[in-house]
Design a protein around this motif. Structure first.
Motif, short mmCIF file in Angstrom:
data_model
loop_
_atom_site.label_atom_id
_atom_site.label_comp_id
_atom_site.label_asym_id
_atom_site.label_seq_id
_atom_site.Cartn_x
_atom_site.Cartn_y
_atom_site.Cartn_z
N UNK A 52 10.31 4.95 5.58
CA UNK A 52 10.30 4.33 6.90
C UNK A 52 9.02 4.74 7.61
N UNK A 53 8.30 3.76 8.18
CA UNK A 53 7.04 4.08 8.81
C UNK A 53 6.81 3.31 10.08
N UNK A 54 5.88 3.80 10.89
CA UNK A 54 5.49 3.11 12.12
C UNK A 54 4.05 2.61 11.99
N UNK A 55 3.51 1.91 12.99
CA UNK A 55 2.24 1.19 12.81
C UNK A 55 1.06 2.04 12.37
N UNK A 56 1.00 3.32 12.70
CA UNK A 56 -0.18 4.10 12.33
C UNK A 56 -0.33 4.22 10.81
N UNK A 57 0.76 4.03 10.08
CA UNK A 57 0.67 4.14 8.62
C UNK A 57 -0.12 2.98 8.02
N UNK A 58 -0.19 1.86 8.72
CA UNK A 58 -0.96 0.72 8.23
C UNK A 58 -2.40 1.13 7.98
N UNK A 59 -3.01 1.73 9.00
CA UNK A 59 -4.41 2.13 8.89
C UNK A 59 -4.57 3.29 7.90
N UNK A 60 -3.65 4.25 7.97
CA UNK A 60 -3.73 5.43 7.12
C UNK A 60 -3.68 5.05 5.64
N UNK A 61 -2.75 4.18 5.29
CA UNK A 61 -2.63 3.76 3.89
C UNK A 61 -3.75 2.80 3.50
N UNK A 62 -4.14 1.95 4.45
CA UNK A 62 -5.20 0.99 4.16
C UNK A 62 -6.53 1.66 3.84
N UNK A 63 -6.83 2.74 4.54
CA UNK A 63 -8.07 3.48 4.30
C UNK A 63 -8.15 4.00 2.87
N UNK A 64 -6.98 4.30 2.29
CA UNK A 64 -6.95 4.84 0.93
C UNK A 64 -6.79 3.74 -0.12
N UNK A 65 -6.75 2.50 0.34
CA UNK A 65 -6.66 1.39 -0.60
C UNK A 65 -5.28 1.13 -1.16
N UNK A 107 1.12 11.08 4.47
CA UNK A 107 -0.05 11.43 3.66
C UNK A 107 0.23 11.16 2.18
N UNK A 108 1.44 11.49 1.73
CA UNK A 108 1.80 11.24 0.33
C UNK A 108 1.84 9.74 0.04
N UNK A 109 2.31 8.95 0.99
CA UNK A 109 2.31 7.49 0.81
C UNK A 109 0.87 6.98 0.69
N UNK A 110 -0.01 7.49 1.55
CA UNK A 110 -1.41 7.08 1.52
C UNK A 110 -2.09 7.51 0.23
N UNK A 111 -1.56 8.55 -0.42
CA UNK A 111 -2.11 9.00 -1.70
C UNK A 111 -1.46 8.30 -2.89
N UNK A 112 -0.59 7.33 -2.62
CA UNK A 112 0.02 6.56 -3.70
C UNK A 112 1.15 7.27 -4.42
N UNK A 113 1.74 8.27 -3.79
CA UNK A 113 2.79 9.07 -4.45
C UNK A 113 4.20 8.68 -4.00
N UNK A 114 4.33 7.74 -3.06
CA UNK A 114 5.63 7.39 -2.48
C UNK A 114 5.94 5.93 -2.76
N UNK A 115 7.13 5.67 -3.25
CA UNK A 115 7.55 4.29 -3.48
C UNK A 115 7.94 3.58 -2.20
N UNK A 116 8.77 4.26 -1.38
CA UNK A 116 9.28 3.67 -0.13
C UNK A 116 9.42 4.76 0.92
#
Length: 418
Positions: free
Chosen positions: A263-276, A252-261
């Motif tokens: 380790x993630x799995x495929x669901x993060x693609x959509x989660x982060x993409x939705x937030x731009x 969630x923090x990555x999707x909010x733009x608060x994380x630099x790096x």
């Protein structure tokens, strides 16, 4: 993977006496994150198509959230009402108790041969396959391209030293979580294994080549010592102690733009993409270069012997594992196909959703899975979730924590064989 949706489990017999009709009970996990994309929709469509071609067979599907599904099946089995099929997280305990059909009793040779070999191998208990892989994923390093650009970082890291240097640069620019390290109890066993596999001398993971636990190996102690001293100790993992940071919160923090790096799995693609979020994905850096292997995860289909119906179960599974159906499921839920035919189709595809999964597919052939064929793994995984965060705490001792976990694993392994 949150809400349990529309689930009334029917326990008891299969069809009326004197009838040739068969009803198969299937309990499945929900991969959706809302009612709109619940796995129930996938199963309803699949079952409708199957039943239209097999009028003598009914498939009664119940879908539960990942929080509940394993316990639901365990309770059903304990009550003497095992489902015919269960699509859940672990199979080894049921296989060891003699409750499951071997895959070879159910599946056609063609279907068996289509499974990716490392997934089939991971589905074995006592050298016989009982766990049938259903969905898979791997891990890659996600990085925030916008934060990298603002910090003047032009390329993603390929070694741990580069990762630490990039994390320091991001911290100096005010990034909240330069390198998120979720070792909280939600999914710490995954983050732990990913770092183990990327460690010195190729990393050892949880077990060696013959399945003996190696949690406190010299390489693993070195890995967690580095994490404690070079990342956590230097304030490069963010304001929340890794042992209290759960994977969902880190995502969630990555999707909010608060994380630099992280380790993630495929669901993060959509989660982060939705937030731009503008992000990149690269293989996990290793101690001195690319990691030897990525961590792979698979979920499992299994068939219980209690009610019989091996022929009908096998026929339905051969249908469910067709290339079309495996691709449909993988695409709906952002997972990797478990069969060679579907994997090759996804690799050859230029469609945007498929291309997004290519970095994960690239990792799959050399991925290593949890030791899910060991009946001790469930208790070992639970111990790792609760304790591994202490290894990187300011007053923690990586060697001592890993030694305690090794003792727990050795005792659990001995008990399971007793």
């Amino acid at each position: 993977m949150v809400s349990a949706l529309g689930m009334t489990t029917v326990l008891g017999g299969c069809g009326s006496s004197g009838s040739s009709d068969v009803t198969l009970k299937l309990v499945a996990a929900d991969y959706g994150d809302s009612a709109a994309n619940s796995s129930k929709k996938y199963w309803d469509a699949l079952v409708k198509e199957y039943e239209s071609k097999h009028p003598g067979v009914k498939i009664d599907v119940s879908v539960y959230s990942w929080n509940d599904v394993d316990a639901k099946v365990k309770d059903m089995v304990a009550a003497g009402h095992a489902p015919d099929l269960a699509q859940i997280g672990a199979y080894a305990d049921y296989a060891a108790a003699g409750k499951l059909y071997p895959a070879s009793d159910l599946l056609s040779i063609r279907t068996q041969a289509d499974f990716l070999s490392q997934l089939s191998d991971a589905g074995q208990w006592n050298h016989t396959q009982y766990g049938i892989p259903f969905g898979a994923s791997t891990r890659v390093l996600f990085y925030n391209k916008t934060l990298f650009a603002k910090a003047g970082i032009t390329t993603p890291p390929t070694t741990w030293d580069e990762l630490a240097a990039d994390a320091k640069t991001l911290k100096d620019k005010g990034v909240k979580y330069p390198m998120a390290l979720p070792l909280g109890p939600e999914e710490a066993q995954a983050e732990t294994m990913q770092w183990m596999l990327s460690g010195a001398s190729g990393g050892t993971g949880y077990t060696d080549d013959i399945g003996t636990y190696t949690i406190d190996s010299a390489q693993n102690v070195d890995t967690f010592t580095w994490l404690k001293d070079d990342l956590v100790g230097k304030g490069l993992t963010g304001p929340v102690a890794p042992g209290k940071l759960n994977r969902a919160d880190a995502f969630a923090a990555f999707a909010d733009g608060q994380v630099g790096m992280l380790n993630g799995h495929p669901t993060l693609i959509q989660q982060a993409g939705k937030k731009g979020v503008q992000f990149g994905m690269v293989p996990m850096p290793g101690r001195s270069g690319k990691a030897r292997a990525s961590m792979g995860v698979a979920d499992w289909m299994m068939a219980f012997k209690q009610n019989g119906h091996a022929e009908q179960i096998g026929d339905f599974l051969n249908f469910a594992y067709s290339k079309k159906n495996v691709l449909d499921f993988s695409r709906q839920y952002g997972l990797l196909p478990v069969t060679g035919s579907a994997s090759n189709a996804m690799i050859d595809s230029d469609a945007a959703p498929d291309k997004a999964l290519h970095p994960f597919l690239d990792q799959l052939p050399t991925s290593e899975l949890y030791p899910v064929g060991k009946t001790s793994w469930a208790s070992v995984s639970a111990a790792v979730k609760q304790n591994i965060g202490q290894a990187v705490a300011p007053d923690g001792s990586p060697a001592a924590v890993l030694s305690r976990l090794q003792a727990t694993a050795t005792a659990a392994d001995s008990s399971s064989k007793g």
